[in-house]
Design a protein around this motif. Structure first.
Motif, PDB file in Angstrom:
ATOM      1  N   VAL A 127      -8.539 -14.654 -12.561  1.00  0.00           N
ATOM      2  CA  VAL A 127      -8.967 -13.197 -12.410  1.00  0.00           C
ATOM      3  C   VAL A 127      -9.244 -12.960 -10.998  1.00  0.00           C
ATOM      4  CG1 VAL A 127     -10.548 -11.461 -13.077  1.00  0.00           C
ATOM      5  CG2 VAL A 127     -10.101 -13.568 -14.664  1.00  0.00           C
ATOM      6  N   THR A 128      -8.441 -11.849 -10.459  1.00  0.00           N
ATOM      7  CA  THR A 128      -8.557 -11.511  -9.369  1.00  0.00           C
ATOM      8  C   THR A 128      -9.018  -9.928  -9.279  1.00  0.00           C
ATOM      9  OG1 THR A 128      -7.057 -12.806  -8.537  1.00  0.00           O
ATOM     10  CG2 THR A 128      -7.716 -10.908  -6.984  1.00  0.00           C
ATOM     11  N   ALA A 129     -10.170  -9.607  -8.776  1.00  0.00           N
ATOM     12  CA  ALA A 129     -10.759  -8.074  -8.880  1.00  0.00           C
ATOM     13  C   ALA A 129     -11.164  -7.761  -7.504  1.00  0.00           C
ATOM     14  CB  ALA A 129     -12.088  -8.161  -9.739  1.00  0.00           C
ATOM     15  N   SER A 130     -10.750  -6.781  -7.066  1.00  0.00           N
ATOM     16  CA  SER A 130     -11.026  -6.106  -5.820  1.00  0.00           C
ATOM     17  C   SER A 130     -11.240  -4.408  -5.989  1.00  0.00           C
ATOM     18  CB  SER A 130      -9.894  -6.134  -4.780  1.00  0.00           C
ATOM     19  OG  SER A 130      -8.799  -5.506  -5.206  1.00  0.00           O
ATOM     20  N   ALA A 131     -12.074  -4.208  -4.999  1.00  0.00           N
ATOM     21  CA  ALA A 131     -12.626  -2.842  -5.068  1.00  0.00           C
ATOM     22  C   ALA A 131     -12.383  -2.349  -3.459  1.00  0.00           C
ATOM     23  CB  ALA A 131     -14.107  -2.545  -5.368  1.00  0.00           C
ATOM     24  N   THR A 132     -11.654  -1.156  -3.363  1.00  0.00           N
ATOM     25  CA  THR A 132     -11.475  -0.546  -1.995  1.00  0.00           C
ATOM     26  C   THR A 132     -11.602   0.860  -2.060  1.00  0.00           C
ATOM     27  OG1 THR A 132      -9.078  -0.368  -2.775  1.00  0.00           O
ATOM     28  CG2 THR A 132      -9.633  -2.265  -1.399  1.00  0.00           C
ATOM     29  N   CYS A 133     -12.056   1.376  -1.011  1.00  0.00           N
ATOM     30  CA  CYS A 133     -11.898   2.984  -0.672  1.00  0.00           C
ATOM     31  C   CYS A 133     -11.179   3.091   0.802  1.00  0.00           C
ATOM     32  CB  CYS A 133     -13.330   3.203  -0.547  1.00  0.00           C
ATOM     33  SG  CYS A 133     -14.469   2.769   0.601  1.00  0.00           S
ATOM     34  N   ALA A 134     -11.475   4.272   1.034  1.00  0.00           N
ATOM     35  CA  ALA A 134     -10.502   4.921   2.210  1.00  0.00           C
ATOM     36  C   ALA A 134     -10.723   4.173   3.514  1.00  0.00           C
ATOM     37  CB  ALA A 134     -10.743   6.529   2.336  1.00  0.00           C
ATOM     38  N   LYS A 135     -12.266   3.675   3.346  1.00  0.00           N
ATOM     39  CA  LYS A 135     -12.652   3.104   4.687  1.00  0.00           C
ATOM     40  C   LYS A 135     -12.273   1.598   4.738  1.00  0.00           C
ATOM     41  CE  LYS A 135     -16.425   6.351   5.401  1.00  0.00           C
ATOM     42  NZ  LYS A 135     -17.823   6.590   5.563  1.00  0.00           N
ATOM     43  N   GLY A 136     -11.855   1.094   3.552  1.00  0.00           N
ATOM     44  CA  GLY A 136     -11.474  -0.345   3.789  1.00  0.00           C
ATOM     45  C   GLY A 136     -12.058  -1.138   2.127  1.00  0.00           C
ATOM     46  N   GLN A 137     -11.813  -2.492   2.434  1.00  0.00           N
ATOM     47  CA  GLN A 137     -12.230  -3.091   1.193  1.00  0.00           C
ATOM     48  C   GLN A 137     -13.707  -3.279   0.860  1.00  0.00           C
ATOM     49  OE1 GLN A 137     -10.709  -7.235   1.013  1.00  0.00           O
ATOM     50  NE2 GLN A 137      -9.941  -6.558  -1.163  1.00  0.00           N
ATOM     51  N   LEU A 138     -13.955  -3.086  -0.193  1.00  0.00           N
ATOM     52  CA  LEU A 138     -15.621  -3.346  -0.430  1.00  0.00           C
ATOM     53  C   LEU A 138     -15.970  -5.005  -0.768  1.00  0.00           C
ATOM     54  CD1 LEU A 138     -16.459  -0.242  -2.851  1.00  0.00           C
ATOM     55  CD2 LEU A 138     -17.083  -0.928  -0.328  1.00  0.00           C
ATOM     56  N   TYR A 139     -15.048  -5.507  -1.798  1.00  0.00           N
ATOM     57  CA  TYR A 139     -15.280  -6.884  -2.238  1.00  0.00           C
ATOM     58  C   TYR A 139     -13.985  -7.368  -2.779  1.00  0.00           C
ATOM     59  CZ  TYR A 139     -16.239  -5.086  -7.118  1.00  0.00           C
ATOM     60  OH  TYR A 139     -16.008  -4.456  -8.214  1.00  0.00           O
ATOM     61  N   LEU A 140     -13.681  -8.612  -2.876  1.00  0.00           N
ATOM     62  CA  LEU A 140     -12.642  -9.339  -3.567  1.00  0.00           C
ATOM     63  C   LEU A 140     -13.421 -10.502  -4.194  1.00  0.00           C
ATOM     64  CD1 LEU A 140      -9.692  -9.824  -3.978  1.00  0.00           C
ATOM     65  CD2 LEU A 140      -9.761 -11.223  -1.769  1.00  0.00           C
ATOM     66  N   VAL A 141     -13.152 -10.749  -5.422  1.00  0.00           N
ATOM     67  CA  VAL A 141     -13.548 -11.763  -6.394  1.00  0.00           C
ATOM     68  C   VAL A 141     -12.162 -12.602  -6.839  1.00  0.00           C
ATOM     69  CG1 VAL A 141     -14.962 -12.588  -8.274  1.00  0.00           C
ATOM     70  CG2 VAL A 141     -15.527 -10.544  -6.894  1.00  0.00           C
ATOM     71  N   ASP A 142     -12.107 -13.633  -6.643  1.00  0.00           N
ATOM     72  CA  ASP A 142     -11.046 -14.501  -7.153  1.00  0.00           C
ATOM     73  C   ASP A 142     -11.625 -15.617  -8.067  1.00  0.00           C
ATOM     74  OD1 ASP A 142      -8.261 -15.222  -7.318  1.00  0.00           O
ATOM     75  OD2 ASP A 142      -8.188 -16.237  -5.465  1.00  0.00           O
ATOM     76  N   LEU A 143     -11.418 -15.711  -9.151  1.00  0.00           N
ATOM     77  CA  LEU A 143     -11.963 -16.660 -10.079  1.00  0.00           C
ATOM     78  C   LEU A 143     -10.606 -17.440 -10.926  1.00  0.00           C
ATOM     79  CD1 LEU A 143     -14.393 -17.775 -11.683  1.00  0.00           C
ATOM     80  CD2 LEU A 143     -14.040 -16.005 -13.052  1.00  0.00           C
ATOM     81  N   SER A 144     -10.924 -18.548 -10.959  1.00  0.00           N
ATOM     82  CA  SER A 144     -10.119 -19.442 -11.963  1.00  0.00           C
ATOM     83  C   SER A 144     -11.017 -20.212 -12.847  1.00  0.00           C
ATOM     84  CB  SER A 144      -9.384 -20.433 -11.098  1.00  0.00           C
ATOM     85  OG  SER A 144      -8.340 -20.269 -10.157  1.00  0.00           O
ATOM     86  N   TYR A 145     -11.115 -19.652 -14.211  1.00  0.00           N
ATOM     87  CA  TYR A 145     -11.914 -20.289 -15.177  1.00  0.00           C
ATOM     88  C   TYR A 145     -11.165 -21.092 -16.120  1.00  0.00           C
ATOM     89  CZ  TYR A 145     -16.180 -20.289 -17.975  1.00  0.00           C
ATOM     90  OH  TYR A 145     -17.303 -20.778 -18.535  1.00  0.00           O
ATOM     91  N   CYS A 146     -11.679 -22.120 -16.386  1.00  0.00           N
ATOM     92  CA  CYS A 146     -10.826 -23.220 -17.080  1.00  0.00           C
ATOM     93  C   CYS A 146     -11.509 -23.753 -18.098  1.00  0.00           C
ATOM     94  CB  CYS A 146     -10.555 -24.303 -16.058  1.00  0.00           C
ATOM     95  SG  CYS A 146      -9.165 -23.916 -14.876  1.00  0.00           S
ATOM     96  N   GLY A 147     -10.742 -23.929 -19.233  1.00  0.00           N
ATOM     97  CA  GLY A 147     -11.097 -24.697 -20.398  1.00  0.00           C
ATOM     98  C   GLY A 147     -10.471 -25.911 -20.649  1.00  0.00           C
ATOM     99  N   LEU A 148     -10.862 -27.142 -21.151  1.00  0.00           N
ATOM    100  CA  LEU A 148     -10.287 -28.168 -21.339  1.00  0.00           C
ATOM    101  C   LEU A 148     -10.112 -28.156 -22.874  1.00  0.00           C
ATOM    102  CD1 LEU A 148      -9.042 -30.819 -20.213  1.00  0.00           C
ATOM    103  CD2 LEU A 148     -11.270 -32.033 -20.714  1.00  0.00           C
ATOM    104  N   ILE A 149      -8.868 -28.083 -23.404  1.00  0.00           N
ATOM    105  CA  ILE A 149      -8.553 -27.934 -24.585  1.00  0.00           C
ATOM    106  C   ILE A 149      -8.017 -29.028 -25.357  1.00  0.00           C
ATOM    107  CG2 ILE A 149      -7.251 -26.541 -26.394  1.00  0.00           C
ATOM    108  CD1 ILE A 149      -9.271 -24.964 -24.443  1.00  0.00           C
ATOM    109  N   GLY A 150      -8.519 -29.664 -26.467  1.00  0.00           N
ATOM    110  CA  GLY A 150      -7.996 -30.765 -27.271  1.00  0.00           C
ATOM    111  C   GLY A 150      -7.184 -30.225 -28.240  1.00  0.00           C
ATOM    112  N   ILE A 151      -6.070 -30.871 -28.526  1.00  0.00           N
ATOM    113  CA  ILE A 151      -5.088 -30.323 -29.428  1.00  0.00           C
ATOM    114  C   ILE A 151      -4.606 -31.583 -30.140  1.00  0.00           C
ATOM    115  CG2 ILE A 151      -2.812 -29.218 -30.230  1.00  0.00           C
ATOM    116  CD1 ILE A 151      -3.353 -27.366 -27.944  1.00  0.00           C
ATOM    117  N   ARG A 152      -4.423 -31.862 -31.431  1.00  0.00           N
ATOM    118  CA  ARG A 152      -3.933 -32.696 -32.151  1.00  0.00           C
ATOM    119  C   ARG A 152      -3.214 -32.485 -33.302  1.00  0.00           C
ATOM    120  NH1 ARG A 152      -8.717 -36.625 -33.240  1.00  0.00           N
ATOM    121  NH2 ARG A 152      -9.159 -34.889 -34.642  1.00  0.00           N
TER     122      ARG A 152
END
Length: 176
Positions: free
Chosen positions: A79-104
């Protein structure tokens, strides 16, 4: 005396069948989930905290799955989330959220659907909380993401891929 063949008392089971019988039923589950990578940037601090414009939000999602061992897969909800306005960028959040999944014992087409539709649906509420907490901790109002229908997105991706493959095929010559 116990009746002949009584399950509770007959401990001389056929060893060829295994302790509890064959383990051939489909099984899937989340083994663990975690933040694999995260970045929170407030490039225009402290000046941006005095800006009073309504920010423009941009949120992008990507889903990936990699084999992590025999019967295990790592599903990444990026997930990449950013907030900007005319004066510039407020924030940028870059998240890699993972799950280890077992499948049989799950057919490949069902495993693919689980990895790219159901697993992200299960991981999303936790990634959503991480995004909200990080934007709040960065000094802004929490960014609470709207729910996402990953099942419908998965079906749309499959349909688009099938259409691309169909469009790439040459049509037969002549009349039928």
């Amino acid at each position: 005396m116990a009746d002949e063949g009584d399950v509770l008392t007959d401990l001389n089971m056929d060893p060829a069948t295994g302790a509890n019988g064959a383990d051939n039923l489909p099984s899937v589950g989340i083994i663990t989930q975690y933040v694999k990578d995260m970045s929170v940037e407030v490039p225009n601090a402290p000046a941006c905290f005095q800006w009073n414009e309504q920010p423009q939000l941009d949120v992008q999602f990507n889903i990936g799955a990699d084999t992590a061992g025999e019967g295990m897969h790592e599903v990444t909800l990026k997930v990449t989330a950013s907030a900007t306005c005319a004066k510039g960028q407020l924030y940028l959040v870059d998240l890699s959220y993972c799950g280890l999944i077992g499948i049989r014992n799950l057919p490949d087409e069902h495993a693919h659907a689980f990895l790219f539709a159901e697993a992200p649906r299960l991981l999303f509420p936790f990634a959503r909380r991480v995004i909200a907490d990080s934007t709040r901790d960065a000094g802004f109002a929490p960014l609470v993401l709207d729910p996402i229908d990953f099942g419908t997105l998965y079906q749309q991706q499959l349909a688009a891929r099938a259409q691309e493959q169909g469009a790439g095929m040459a049509s037969p010559a002549g009349e039928a």
